[in-house]
Write a protein that holds these residues in place. Structure first.
Motif, short mmCIF file in Angstrom:
data_model
loop_
_atom_site.label_atom_id
_atom_site.label_comp_id
_atom_site.label_asym_id
_atom_site.label_seq_id
_atom_site.Cartn_x
_atom_site.Cartn_y
_atom_site.Cartn_z
N VAL A 44 -28.98 -38.46 37.92
CA VAL A 44 -29.92 -37.94 39.13
C VAL A 44 -29.47 -38.09 40.55
O VAL A 44 -30.18 -37.41 41.37
CB VAL A 44 -30.59 -39.68 39.30
CG1 VAL A 44 -31.20 -39.88 40.48
CG2 VAL A 44 -31.30 -39.63 37.75
N ALA A 45 -27.87 -38.37 40.60
CA ALA A 45 -27.45 -38.69 41.71
C ALA A 45 -26.91 -37.07 41.84
O ALA A 45 -26.62 -36.84 43.85
CB ALA A 45 -25.86 -40.14 41.38
N ALA A 46 -26.55 -36.75 40.74
CA ALA A 46 -26.15 -35.27 41.31
C ALA A 46 -27.12 -34.30 41.69
O ALA A 46 -27.01 -33.92 42.56
CB ALA A 46 -25.56 -34.73 39.89
N LEU A 47 -28.47 -34.36 41.07
CA LEU A 47 -29.94 -34.17 42.04
C LEU A 47 -29.83 -34.63 43.27
O LEU A 47 -30.35 -33.43 44.77
CB LEU A 47 -31.22 -34.22 40.84
CG LEU A 47 -30.78 -33.36 39.07
CD1 LEU A 47 -31.76 -33.99 38.70
CD2 LEU A 47 -30.50 -32.30 39.19
N TYR A 101 -20.49 -26.70 41.70
CA TYR A 101 -21.36 -24.86 41.15
C TYR A 101 -20.77 -24.51 41.59
O TYR A 101 -20.15 -24.25 42.51
CB TYR A 101 -23.89 -24.48 41.25
CG TYR A 101 -23.80 -25.16 42.94
CD1 TYR A 101 -23.69 -26.05 43.81
CD2 TYR A 101 -24.02 -23.41 43.50
CE1 TYR A 101 -23.70 -26.10 44.76
CE2 TYR A 101 -24.61 -24.24 44.65
CZ TYR A 101 -24.58 -24.84 45.76
OH TYR A 101 -24.77 -24.97 46.43
N ILE A 102 -21.36 -23.00 41.32
CA ILE A 102 -20.19 -21.72 41.81
C ILE A 102 -21.64 -20.83 42.71
O ILE A 102 -23.12 -20.60 42.16
CB ILE A 102 -19.75 -20.64 40.64
CG1 ILE A 102 -19.48 -21.62 39.71
CG2 ILE A 102 -19.47 -19.69 40.50
CD1 ILE A 102 -18.34 -22.60 39.87
N GLY A 148 -24.14 -18.32 39.92
CA GLY A 148 -24.03 -19.04 38.62
C GLY A 148 -23.53 -18.85 37.77
O GLY A 148 -23.78 -17.03 37.54
N TRP A 149 -23.44 -19.24 36.45
CA TRP A 149 -22.24 -18.56 35.28
C TRP A 149 -23.63 -19.49 34.30
O TRP A 149 -22.87 -20.76 34.38
CB TRP A 149 -20.45 -18.48 35.09
CG TRP A 149 -20.23 -17.43 36.48
CD1 TRP A 149 -20.26 -18.17 37.31
CD2 TRP A 149 -20.25 -15.98 35.91
NE1 TRP A 149 -19.35 -16.66 38.03
CE2 TRP A 149 -19.55 -15.53 37.03
CE3 TRP A 149 -20.10 -15.50 35.07
CZ2 TRP A 149 -18.96 -14.42 37.42
CZ3 TRP A 149 -19.79 -13.91 35.23
CH2 TRP A 149 -18.88 -13.22 36.28
N THR A 170 -26.60 -23.20 32.51
CA THR A 170 -26.30 -23.02 34.69
C THR A 170 -26.02 -24.10 35.17
O THR A 170 -27.11 -25.04 35.34
CB THR A 170 -27.18 -21.85 34.60
OG1 THR A 170 -27.29 -20.96 34.05
CG2 THR A 170 -26.50 -21.26 36.40
N PRO A 171 -25.46 -24.73 35.99
CA PRO A 171 -25.29 -25.00 36.54
C PRO A 171 -26.66 -25.23 37.81
O PRO A 171 -26.80 -24.11 38.10
CB PRO A 171 -23.59 -24.94 37.41
CG PRO A 171 -22.33 -24.81 36.93
CD PRO A 171 -23.69 -23.61 35.91
N PRO A 172 -27.26 -26.05 37.80
CA PRO A 172 -27.90 -25.84 39.38
C PRO A 172 -27.97 -25.87 40.19
O PRO A 172 -26.82 -25.96 40.76
CB PRO A 172 -28.99 -27.30 39.18
CG PRO A 172 -27.63 -28.62 38.51
CD PRO A 172 -26.55 -27.69 38.13
#
Length: 350
Positions: free
Chosen positions: A24-27, A33-34, A61-62, A178-180
């Protein structure tokens, strides 16, 4: 350089979305992310990345898969009233055929076709997780493809998914594996979405729609010192205070350390819009109800009395209850779990 190998959230059907505190903290605050291009020659014979194939993408992203699959986020647009549509492109930059069906779909969706149903939106501010719309014909308002969506080396395929429009102005787009894609603004492009080659038109404005699937995001955190746990969803905050920190054994008098812990809780209440604060006391399963029930009630009352003096905002009322050993947050099978169950919970609206 290999595509990012960090594991990302793969959205799956659930009664509600539960994310650990770090996710959640990341969101809410951002995570790696790329973006842009990854053009570089390779000495091992693998394909190089063509910078031109990423031009026009909002973000790139990848996929965390064996193939070299680039994900270009093309658009997030308001395509009809109260409907937004994500468009993205997958490009196979590897040297083997890539099967997209099981990467973008729930395998138990219920039909023989593949659907881009695992693509989702997150409104971090509102703590809501949005799933693609479904029409009354049983098909999603998204890319539908019956051949598995195989992408050959050097080729690309476009996909889309439509959602009820979230209130947020900048959203998180989640593509499986995939990273968000963070902070994606909502644009305006009315009209039906042009589907990828071989995919049927799915225009939300012309379809009878089922009720949207929107789930709350629940963030759970625990203090390093074990003094409290916290659970936050889209409506309320529950702070679980450790009775071992607040009280001595079998006592209901607050410890010297309790004031610092409760001062932090009071500040949270002051910043909230809560008019009612619920204070609930609990014990573990040792002892009996004749002891545990009144003890949990006295402890809840002690916390209520302290918060009354610490909360500075007017108009806040309190509801106090003691539940003894009922409603444990963990099985009473270890001392660590019993410690978690010995608690006073303070619950209030965000």
């Amino acid at each position: 350089m290999l595509p990012p190998a960090n594991g990302m959230l793969h959205a799956m059907p659930a009664r509600r979305t539960l994310l650990a505190c770090l996710t959640v903290a990341a969101l809410l605050t951002g995570c790696s992310y790329i973006t842009g291009d990854r053009s570089a020659g390779r000495a091992d014979g693998k394909p190089t990345r063509d910078a031109n194939t990423s031009s026009g993408a909002l973000q790139t992203g990848w996929m965390n898969v064996r193939n070299w699959i680039r994900v270009n986020l093309l658009a997030l647009d308001r395509t009809s009233p109260k409907v937004v549509t994500v468009r993205f492109r997958l490009t196979n930059t590897g040297d083997a055929s890539f099967h997209t069906g099981d990467k973008l779909s729930y395998t138990d969706y219920g039909t023989a076709d593949w659907h881009a149903t695992a693509v989702t939106l997150v409104d971090a501010q509102a703590r809501k997780h949005y799933y693609p719309l479904t029409a009354t014909d049983g098909e999603c308002v998204c890319s539908v493809f019956d051949d598995g969506g195989d992408i050959e080396p050097g080729e690309s395929m476009d996909f889309f998914a439509s959602f009820t429009e979230p209130p947020g102005k900048a959203l998180i787009v989640m593509v499986p594996n995939t990273p968000p894609f963070l902070g994606v603004p909502v644009g305006d492009k009315p009209g039906p979405v042009e589907p990828g080659e071989g995919q049927p038109v799915r225009d939300a404005a012309k379809l009878d729609l089922e009720a949207p699937k929107i789930l709350p995001i629940v963030g759970v955190s625990r203090a390093v010192d074990g003094s409290k746990e916290e659970e936050v969803d889209d409506k309320e905050v529950e702070v679980r205070l450790s009775s071992d920190v607040l009280f001595a054994l079998n006592k209901a008098d607050l410890s010297p350390r309790a004031r610092q812990v409760l001062t932090d809780v009071a500040a949270r209440i002051d910043r909230s819009k809560a008019a009612v604060v619920k204070v609930d006391g609990y014990t573990d399963d040792t002892g009996n109800d004749a002891i545990n029930n009144p003890l949990s009630r006295r402890r809840a009352a002690a916390v209520r009395d302290a918060l009354t003096g610490l909360v500075t905002r007017d108009g806040v009322t309190y509801q106090v209850a003691g539940h003894g050993s009922a409603d444990p947050v963990a099985p009473n099978t270890s001392e660590e779990n019993r410690k978690r169950n010995r608690r006073v919970s303070v619950t209030f609206a965000r």
